[in-house]
Write an enzyme that holds these catalytic residues in place. Structure first.
Site, short mmCIF file in Angstrom:
data_model
loop_
_atom_site.label_atom_id
_atom_site.label_comp_id
_atom_site.label_asym_id
_atom_site.label_seq_id
_atom_site.Cartn_x
_atom_site.Cartn_y
_atom_site.Cartn_z
CB ALA A 68 -0.83 -0.13 1.28
N GLY A 116 0.92 -5.47 1.06
CA GLY A 116 0.03 -5.85 0.05
C GLY A 116 0.34 -6.56 -0.98
CD GLU A 119 -2.08 -7.98 3.18
OE1 GLU A 119 -1.62 -6.83 2.61
OE2 GLU A 119 -2.54 -8.26 4.10
CD GLU A 141 1.66 -5.20 6.19
OE1 GLU A 141 2.41 -6.04 6.70
OE2 GLU A 141 1.14 -5.40 5.07
#
Ligand code: NAD
Length: 712
Positions: A68, A116, A119, A141
């Site tokens: 992100a 992300g 992910e 994160e």
């Protein structure tokens, strides 16, 4: 399908579409809001397109995808909870479409797949890795006070065992390619040039690929969460997390909750469990503060955002270092590692040889662990030239003085350095306390003189505090910034003053611990209060590590320099008493602690030196005092002009003395608490404990105007 600013899509005759991330406006591939929109549309179209039989996700950059956009994450934190939850679930829905759309998706990972990005790769049916050195998989994160929000906490422990998945998320560590294969996280490693072809073949060979958790009868790799073994695991992990974070890291707790609760559910409701916690964490002060300092602040510092403009990059090929002790040898190691030649001068051949021996020790260790090659070791060592001859410094572009912390020794050295170096060479001092303007008086052309305060051990500590004296020229400051960049250090930029910023504030933490002890507060209470604040160690243990003779020496020097303005510190008599008994700290294996085989133990003799009061104070009061003195000293650094920016205060506090990262740094912490509250603490302790807590002018001004350090 049309290409866009984020990726291109090309479908081959075999029906396999390759979606290649190649962000146009960013050096790395990230999920910004427009990138997410474009990605969602692309996935829908690829699934709807009957000519597409499978999809390979690849990258045209040297990273695969780093997750992100943190500006988006910061903005998300300001959104209404319901709106943010809906947004997160939209992304989850895209990943679920990839998993359940009836076509195989394969991630062809050529570099870092983080946050992300990892992910997204876990939402693919297979992950094939290139064999390049930069391949890395992880969910970092929590290092920024955040948690995975695009399914990471649910897919990772459905792919690998709990005792590997959970620590990876709690600590934010990543996996290299070989470990990822061993854990069964990836399908194969192939040479980079074959990556896309291999991913294509996998997609062609597995037209009906399904995620394991979408198969009937899916079992978690570690078995049921509520099995006695796993139940024990969660109890242990929670206890460990509480111990290491002192309960200050909401993201860590939220990750544990999401895994524990989510793994008891099918994947879709499990993703909602994660999303709800993500929303809470994205709204937390901790995540906002950590992102600001540890991402944006750190990046700006490393980009040299504060370097004076208008000067060409300084050409630094050779540096000189005077003093081959702990710091000099460390700086030489770091320089050689960065490809810079280091001439290291000391008083004898034997002392100078320490510079090379220090590097040798570190390199031997790396070599024995297979982290370096003999060639690299030889090249590194060849860059370090020990000497006792000042004329060897004539070829240096910059010379750093790192001799004993004594003004007269530094005077002799600085004069001798200036006599031999080129007129344009920069001269720096690694002093941790002596004002740069005072040392600059020993140099004729003091415009080229500056403070560069490295931290120990140099090869591990990322910070350099750059200190401009009154005479330091902007070009000299620019050169100091340039050296930091070459040495891969994060610079902060402060003005001159006794002990500058970092040493001044961390010293106040140590001496406040001593003051509390001399008031009869139990030493264990003081130490535990420091640790409960999130400091890496208690103030007395830290004082032992720095060594008490140094603490006493600095106090003596301050007294001599300040004369009538010297404010006696109530903690100092105790340090003087310990030093008089030869208990000078860790180096003597005796200080506030005894250093025995089993680890440090508070010295039992402290009770005789400072008998504990029968009425011990509340731990909260002790914590507040240890914290307030650091905030007051920081604000005093604004009064004296030492601190120029809040961003430097934040970075300097976290990287320099381990001020708890969850706060986002000391200036952000002051802002978060509010100046009015800090003022009231400072007034209370000035009354109860002494004038050193008197509110600085900056604090009074901020409190009167409801101002913020970060707004200034
Ligand atoms: P150290 O005692 O380990 O090393 C000092 C070295 O300087 C010794 O090798 C000594 O032989 C040499 N030296 C002394 N006089 C000399 C002279 N006239 N000419 C040439 N060499 C001479 O000290 P250190 O811990 O490396 O500290 C050096 C400087 O760095 C000090 O100013 C200190 O305040 C500062 N500093 C230390 C730390 C730390 O954690 N140790 C951290 C930041 C800054």
């Amino acid at each position: 399908m049309t290409d866009n600013d984020f990726f291109r899509v090309a479908t081959g005759d075999d029906g396999i579409a390759v979606l290649t991330w190649d962000a146009q406006s960013s050096p790395v591939n990230i999920f910004s809001e427009p990138a997410i929109e474009a990605y969602r549309d692309a996935i829908e179209q690829l699934i709807a397109d009957d000519s597409v039989r499978g999809v390979v996700i690849a990258s045209a950059k040297s990273v695969f995808h780093v997750g992100a956009d943190l500006e988006m994450a910061q903005a998300m934190g300001k959104r209404d909870e319901g709106e943010l939850f809906a947004k997160i679930m939209e992304i989850n829905a895209v990943f679920r479409r990839m998993e359940t759309g009836g076509k195989p998706f394969v991630a062809a990972i050529n570099g870092q797949a983080l946050g992300g990005g990892f992910e997204m790769a876990m939402a693919c049916h297979a992950r094939i890795l290139g064999d390049g050195p930069k391949v890395e998989l992880g969910l970092p994160e929590s290092k920024l006070g955040l948690m995975p929000g695009f399914g990471g906490t649910q897919r990772l422990p459905r792919l690998i065992a709990l005792d590997r998945a959970v620590p990876m998320m709690l600590l934010g560590t990543s996996l290299k390619a070989r470990d990822a294969v061993q854990l069964g996280l990836v399908t194969a490693i192939v040479p980079d040039v074959e990556l896309i072809a291999e991913a294509r073949s996998w997609a062609l060979a597995n037209p009906a690929a399904k995620q394991p958790w979408d198969e009937k009868g899916f079992k978690l790799p570690s078995g049921s969460v509520q099995s006695p073994k796993n139940f024990q695991f969660f109890i242990g992990a929670s206890a460990q997390a509480a111990k290491t974070t002192g309960g200050h890291h909401p993201a860590v707790q939220a990750i544990l909750e999401a895994v524990y609760q989510g793994l008891q559910l099918p994947i879709d409701p499990a993703l909602r469990v994660e999303a709800r916690r993500f929303v809470r964490i994205a709204h937390s002060a901790e995540s906002r503060s950590m992102i600001r300092t540890l991402f944006f602040g750190m990046n700006a510092a490393n980009r040299l955002a504060r370097r004076p403009e208008g000067f060409a990059p300084t050409d630094i090929k050779t540096i000189g270092i005077v003093g081959a002790g702990l710091m000099g040898a460390g700086i030489a190691y770091q320089a050689a590692r960065a490809g810079i030649d280091a001439v290291v001068l000391d008083v004898s051949d034997e002392a100078a040889a320490n510079a090379k021996a220090y590097s040798e020790r570190l390199l031997d260790r790396d070599f024995s662990r297979g982290k370096t090659t003999q060639d690299k070791v030889d090249t590194h060592l060849a860059r370090i030239q020990p000497t006792t001859d000042y004329t060897d410094l004539a070829r240096c572009d910059l010379v750093i003085e790192a001799v004993f912390e004594a003004k007269d020794v530094k005077e002799t050295v600085l004069r001798a350095v200036e006599a031999v170096v080129r007129p344009d060479a920069i001269i720096a001092s690694n002093t941790s306390t002596i004002p740069i303007t005072q040392l600059g008086k020993f140099i004729e052309k003091s415009a080229r003189f500056i403070g560069m305060h490295f931290f120990s051990p140099v090869e591990k500590m990322p910070l350099v505090e750059i200190i401009s004296g009154q005479e330091t020229a902007p070009q000299t400051l620019a050169a100091a910034f340039d050296l930091c960049k070459l040495l891969r250090k994060t610079p902060i930029d402060v003005n001159d003053g006794r002990a500058f910023f970092t040493t001044k504030v961390v010293s106040s933490y140590m001496t406040e611990g001593m003051a509390l002890l001399s008031e009869g507060v139990a030493p264990a209470l003081i130490e535990n209060a420091g640790k409960a604040l999130g400091m890496p160690m208690g103030p007395l243990r830290l004082a032992d590590m720095v060594n008490l003779d140094l603490v006493v020496k600095i106090d003596d020097q301050t007294k001599a320099d300040l004369g009538a303005d010297y404010l006696p510190h109530p903690g100092m008599p105790l340090s003087h008493a310990l030093v008089a008994q030869g208990r000078v700290g860790e180096k003597a294996k005796a200080g506030f602690y005894d250093y025995c085989e089993g680890g440090p133990l508070l010295w039992s003799g402290l009770a005789a030196l400072s008998p504990p009061r029968p009425d011990q104070p509340d731990v909260e009061m002790v914590k507040q005092r240890l914290l307030t003195i650091q905030m007051v000293e920081t604000l005093r650094c604004y009064d004296s002009g030492v601190l120029k920016t809040a961003a430097d205060a934040d970075l300097g506090s976290i990287l320099g003395w381990g001020f708890p990262a969850y706060t986002g740094g000391i200036a952000t912490h002051i802002d978060n608490i509010g100046a009015a509250q800090v003022l009231s603490l400072s007034q209370r302790f000035a009354h109860d404990a002494g004038k050193r807590f008197d509110p600085p002018t900056k604090l009074k001004t901020l409190a009167a105007s409801d101002g913020l350090l970060h707004a200034a």
